[in-house]
Structure formats: C-alpha cells, structure tokens
Design a protein around this motif. Structure first.
Motif, PDB file in Angstrom:
ATOM      1  N   ASP A 501      34.801  33.088  36.644  1.00 31.51           N
ATOM      2  CA  ASP A 501      34.097  33.976  37.559  1.00 31.51           C
ATOM      3  C   ASP A 501      34.730  33.915  38.953  1.00 31.51           C
ATOM      4  N   VAL A 502      34.500  34.969  39.711  1.00 35.49           N
ATOM      5  CA  VAL A 502      35.091  35.080  41.045  1.00 35.49           C
ATOM      6  C   VAL A 502      34.033  34.735  42.091  1.00 35.49           C
ATOM      7  N   PRO A 503      34.280  33.815  42.982  1.00 39.12           N
ATOM      8  CA  PRO A 503      33.320  33.494  44.039  1.00 39.12           C
ATOM      9  C   PRO A 503      32.959  34.730  44.864  1.00 39.12           C
ATOM     10  N   LYS A 504      31.729  34.772  45.357  1.00 38.93           N
ATOM     11  CA  LYS A 504      31.255  35.936  46.099  1.00 38.93           C
ATOM     12  C   LYS A 504      32.070  36.196  47.362  1.00 38.93           C
ATOM     13  N   ASP A 505      32.529  35.116  48.022  1.00 39.31           N
ATOM     14  CA  ASP A 505      33.309  35.325  49.255  1.00 39.31           C
ATOM     15  C   ASP A 505      34.660  35.967  48.949  1.00 39.31           C
ATOM     16  N   VAL A 506      35.188  35.711  47.741  1.00 40.17           N
ATOM     17  CA  VAL A 506      36.449  36.335  47.340  1.00 40.17           C
ATOM     18  C   VAL A 506      36.225  37.823  47.086  1.00 40.17           C
ATOM     19  N   ILE A 507      35.129  38.153  46.420  1.00 38.05           N
ATOM     20  CA  ILE A 507      34.802  39.567  46.192  1.00 38.05           C
ATOM     21  C   ILE A 507      34.629  40.286  47.523  1.00 38.05           C
ATOM     22  N   LYS A 508      33.947  39.628  48.452  1.00 40.91           N
ATOM     23  CA  LYS A 508      33.734  40.232  49.763  1.00 40.91           C
ATOM     24  C   LYS A 508      35.060  40.478  50.473  1.00 40.91           C
ATOM     25  N   LEU A 509      35.997  39.546  50.331  1.00 43.67           N
ATOM     26  CA  LEU A 509      37.313  39.689  50.947  1.00 43.67           C
ATOM     27  C   LEU A 509      38.085  40.855  50.333  1.00 43.67           C
ATOM     28  N   ILE A 510      37.992  40.995  49.019  1.00 41.96           N
ATOM     29  CA  ILE A 510      38.702  42.087  48.334  1.00 41.96           C
ATOM     30  C   ILE A 510      38.131  43.443  48.744  1.00 41.96           C
ATOM     31  N   THR A 511      36.813  43.564  48.780  1.00 45.64           N
ATOM     32  CA  THR A 511      36.196  44.850  49.118  1.00 45.64           C
ATOM     33  C   THR A 511      36.451  45.242  50.574  1.00 45.64           C
ATOM     34  N   SER A 512      36.784  44.259  51.411  1.00 49.43           N
ATOM     35  CA  SER A 512      37.072  44.585  52.817  1.00 49.43           C
ATOM     36  C   SER A 512      38.498  45.064  53.029  1.00 49.43           C
ATOM     37  N   MET A 513      39.325  44.986  51.986  1.00 47.71           N
ATOM     38  CA  MET A 513      40.725  45.404  52.101  1.00 47.71           C
ATOM     39  C   MET A 513      40.843  46.913  52.294  1.00 47.71           C
ATOM     40  N   ASP A 514      41.812  47.320  53.054  1.00 47.56           N
ATOM     41  CA  ASP A 514      42.111  48.736  53.212  1.00 47.56           C
ATOM     42  C   ASP A 514      42.660  49.278  51.888  1.00 47.56           C
ATOM     43  N   GLY A 515      42.073  50.335  51.402  1.00 45.33           N
ATOM     44  CA  GLY A 515      42.533  50.950  50.154  1.00 45.33           C
ATOM     45  C   GLY A 515      41.737  50.534  48.930  1.00 45.33           C
TER      46      GLY A 515
END
Length: 527
Positions: A501-515
């Motif tokens: 599973d992916v930690p929530k902070d990692v998901i948050k970091l990915i969704t904040s990426m441009d694009g």
C-alpha cells in the motif's frame, strides 16, 4: 477451528469433520451449558433438541456457521444469526425419502385404522366391522406445499390412482402438470380434497393456516396429515373437528412443542393417530442429513460457498458450479469501485454479459456487495449479511443481464453511482483467473491482486518518471505498469501495480504534481 455437535449425529459426519477440525460431541447438551461454552466454537451442529436462541448467538464470539441436521430451522434464531453474519444451513434433501414415505404410511394407516386395529387385536379383540376403512383409489389428495417432499407424496399418491391437486405460492405449474398434478388455489385444495397433507415450513404466514374456520369449509369426513411442522394445523381446533365428525381422521407426526405432555389435545381422540416426530427417523436419513451438514460446515470453514444456506440466496449445484469461479473476481470488482468512487455510493449496477446471464447470479452480486463493503465496515462482511448491510445503508442494487458480449465469453461490469458521478469497472475470467479489462472507458489488463495505483495525467514527458521517483523514495516497489490514452484528448491513464500500500502522504505528494489529475489506490488484498 473447533466444531461443537450439540445433538447426536451419524459417526460418518463426525469423521468428515475430524479430518480437518477439532470436534466435540456433546449429545443432549443442556441449554445453560450450550450458552456457557459456545464462545469457544467456530461451528455448531444441532438437530431438533437444542435451541439456538438469540442469547446463544450473541454469546458466540467465534461462530461462523450453524448446521441443522434436518430440514426445519425453527429451533434456530435465523434473523439473529443473519444479523451477526453467521451462516445457517440445513439438509433439505437428506431426509426427503424418509419424510415422504412416512407421510404416505401415515395416510394409509389412518385410512385403514391399522394402529387401533393392531392394538385391539393384541388385546384379543376381533373387530373387522368396526375398523372398516376407505380406499385411496379415486380419492382426491390435496397437497399444500409442492416442494421435494410434497412432490414425492404426490407422485406416490398418483401411483395409488388418487387424483392430486397441489397448492404452493411458488408452484411450478409446468412441472406439476407434467407429473399429473392439478394446480389449484388454497381454497380449491381445502374445499375439494378427501385427504389433505401439508408440507410447508412454519412461518408467521403458515402458523395455524389450517384452523377451525378452514376445517369448516372442508368436505365432511376429510382426513388430514401433518408430517411437516407442528403448528401449521391448529392442534386444539383439530381435536374439536375430529370429535365433531367434520374431520374423519388425522395423522400427526409433529407438534408445536416436543416432546408432548400427557394431556396434549391430540392424545386419546379416536381417529387421531400420532407418532413421535419419526418423519426423518430412518437409518439412511440420519446418515444423509448429518453428512450433508458436515460437508456444508467443512466448505464454509474453508471459505467456500454453501448451497444449503437458509439465510442466503438458494442456488442449485449446477448453478453453483458455473458461478463459483466468479466469486473472487466479483468481490474485487466491488473493492475497485469503492476505491475509485468519489463520495458515498448510493447505487450499484451489476451487468452480466454472456452465458453467465442465463443463470441465477444473486450470490455473485452478493460477492460484489461484500467486496465493496469490506473496506468500510467494522463488523465482518460475508455472503450472509452483505445484502442486509447494503439495505441498512440505503444502497440500491440492480442486476442487468444481456447475453451479448464483445470479446469474451462472460463479462461482469460493476458501476457505482455517488451523487451525479459514476465509476465503472469491468472484469472477466482468463481460465480460472480473474482480470480487470476496463476502467470506465479505458481498456486495461490487470490481475486484481496486491495494490494498484491509478493516475490520470497529462500526456507529456517526465510525468511518469516523477511518479516513479516518488515511489522509489518512499520504498514502494513498482512490479508492473500500464499506460494508455483516455477519452480526453492529451491525457493518459497510468496504472502501477505495487508490492504494498502507498502511504497517504505519498498519495498527497503525487496529486500535488503538475500534470497529475488525481491518484486512487486499490488495495485488493485487504479483502
């Protein structure tokens, strides 16, 4: 796992269970002892003696299944078991022949006064004239309840050249006509029959369904048989009807309370013949019902579906063979739409395409619901309580069937609606392995295992690499990747298969990426 046998059953059943489980046999277990020890057990087998009350079920902390070695389950609080997710099974076919033959024997013995003729002759009395009987040939037998046993009695009655009229709220008219049975209403059976036999379960609807008002509408001199459940024929009313001559005789094997007291209303009445619940009391039947239940418990404790569960949708053996390979896939499709949906799901639509559309898919639909609810419920979700939990949450579930299919023999599509949005996931089987082949309008090829990250993103260089770098830094290994275009021009869908599973902070970091337009994680192994 531990199995408790609270009433005596065939040793063959005990041997089946002892191969895999710890098995304790405690015949004639008192109610207080059952309540005290039930928390230690995963499965319970009873016959008619033990009462599995709501109190017992509440105390059963590990109980997964209750098996009734017989047909009736009125000594089990099925509603309480269902609410707790405990499977209740019986053996609907194990004693069919025994109960059928006993019904016929009771009817014939009553018609020819065999029990009282034997009793008086044993005392030295010779009463040929007094015990003149009636023939079955040409008489009309009314069968109320055309299930296995009722149909078996009808078949044998036809062999005696009786006319048979059958009533059942779920009657299969074509099958009855093929047998030679006339299909009638309840009123027609009551008013036209010379003999009436009941073969219904005891429910709020059937309790006292044959009472004094109904008996008053019958032919004078009718004869009644009850080898089904005590309480279907009102016992006090039956006594009065026989004493008055409206009912010429009755043969009764079952009672509202068993064993019956010495002052029971059906005792001591000329023309009423009683037996102590012998319908299933043959050597063959006792083995059959016990083995059926043991095999059902063995299947349930091994996580397999059970055909004879009374608190699940009934499924024939043939249908079960068709649908069983789809259960895991269906659960994981439910899990997928739960993870991908935005907000609370208010409606589920399950579409079956291909040959699977021809069979009863209720249990497959239940598997979808189970997969969807598993991740958000504190209590255990299983095939028993999943439909009830869905109803409690206001979830509407709809099945759609269509034999047409594009590329595969069978396809299951699960669409979840939340507000004005929807998400759809489609799957099929490759051999015996489930695959997800479509997410919304996007073609994919995924094994629904482990953990999957789904990211819609802009189609430009560097986006995928950045996601990979974030995963590597977080120590999440990518074991597989698919990328395809979406229906929106200039965008793609990235699907990563991950080892954990992916930690929530990692998901948050990915969704904040441009694009990146979003990131959703499906953890299939949580099921």
């Amino acid at each position: 796992m531990k199995v408790l046998i609270a009433d005596g059953v065939s040793q063959m059943a005990v041997d089946i269970l002892k191969d895999e489980f710890e098995c304790d046999v405690r015949d004639k277990l008192p109610a207080d002892e059952l309540l005290a020890i039930i928390p230690d057990y995963d499965a319970l087998i009873v016959r008619s003696a033990s009462k599995v009350t709501a109190e017992v079920i509440a105390a059963a902390k590990n109980l997964k299944i209750i098996g009734r070695a017989g047909v009736g389950v009125d000594n089990i609080d099925v509603a309480a078991a269902t609410d707790k997710g405990i499977i209740v099974i019986n053996s609907p076919g194990g004693n069919t022949i025994a109960a059928t033959e006993h019904t016929c024997a009771m009817m014939m013995a009553m018609a020819r006064h065999i029990p009282i003729a034997n009793e008086t002759l044993q005392k030295g009395e010779w009463n040929r004239k007094k015990y003149t009987g009636v023939e079955l040939k040409g008489k009309t037998l009314g069968v109320i309840g055309m299930g296995r046993i009722g149909s078996g009695v009808a078949k044998r009655a036809l062999a005696f050249d009786m006319k048979v009229i059958g009533y059942d709220p779920y009657i299969n008219e074509e099958r009855c006509k093929d047998m030679g049975v006339t299909v009638g209403t309840f009123d027609e059976v009551v008013e036209k029959s010379d003999f009436i036999t009941v073969h219904m379960p005891l429910t709020d609807t059937t309790r006292d369904m044959i009472n004094k008002d109904v008996m008053a509408r019958m032919k004078k001199g009718v004869r009644l048989v009850n080898c089904a459940r005590g309480g279907i024929i009102n016992e006090a009313d039956l006594r009065e009807a026989v004493l008055s001559g409206q009912v010429a005789g009755a043969a009764v094997d079952v009672f509202t309370s068993e064993p019956i007291p010495a002052d029971h209303p059906l005792l001591g009445v000329p023309g009423i013949y009683v037996t102590p619940h012998l319908g299933a009391s043959t050597v063959e039947a006792q083995i059959g019902v016990a083995v059926d239940v043991a095999q059902g418990i063995k299947a349930a404790l091994n996580g397999e579906p059970v055909m004879t569960a009374v608190n699940m949708a009934p499924v024939s053996k043939q249908v079960m063979n068709v649908i069983t390979p789809y259960f895991e896939l269906a659960e994981r499709l439910g899990c997928a739409v739960r993870a991908l949906a935005d907000g609370a799901i208010k409606k589920l639509e399950i579409t079956y395409n291909g040959e699977i559309a021809d069979v009863n898919t209720k249990m497959v639909t239940t598997a979808v619901i189970k997969g969807m609810l598993d991740s958000e419920m504190e209590k255990t979700v299983n095939y028993v309580n999943a439909p009830g939990l869905a109803k409690e949450r206001g979830l509407k579930v709809n099945e759609i069937k269509d034999k047409d299919t594009e590329r595969f023999a069978n396809i299951i599509t699960v669409t979840a609606y939340s507000g004005d949005k929807s998400v759809s996931v489609q799957g099929t089987l490759f051999g015996d392995k489930g695959r997800i082949i479509k997410i919304d309008d996007n073609r994919v090829d995924l094994a629904p295992q482990d953990c999957i990250l789904i990211c819609p993103h802009i189609n430009r260089p560097g986006v995928i690499g950045q996601v990979g770098s974030i995963m590597g830094a977080a120590g999440v290994n990518i074991s597989g990747m698919q990328v395809g275009t979406t229906s929106v021009e200039g965008t793609s869908l990235m699907i990563l298969t991950l080892d954990k599973d992916v930690p929530k902070d990692v998901i948050k970091l990915i969704t904040s990426m441009d694009g990146i337009f979003g990131a959703k994680v499906i953890v299939f192994d949580a099921n």
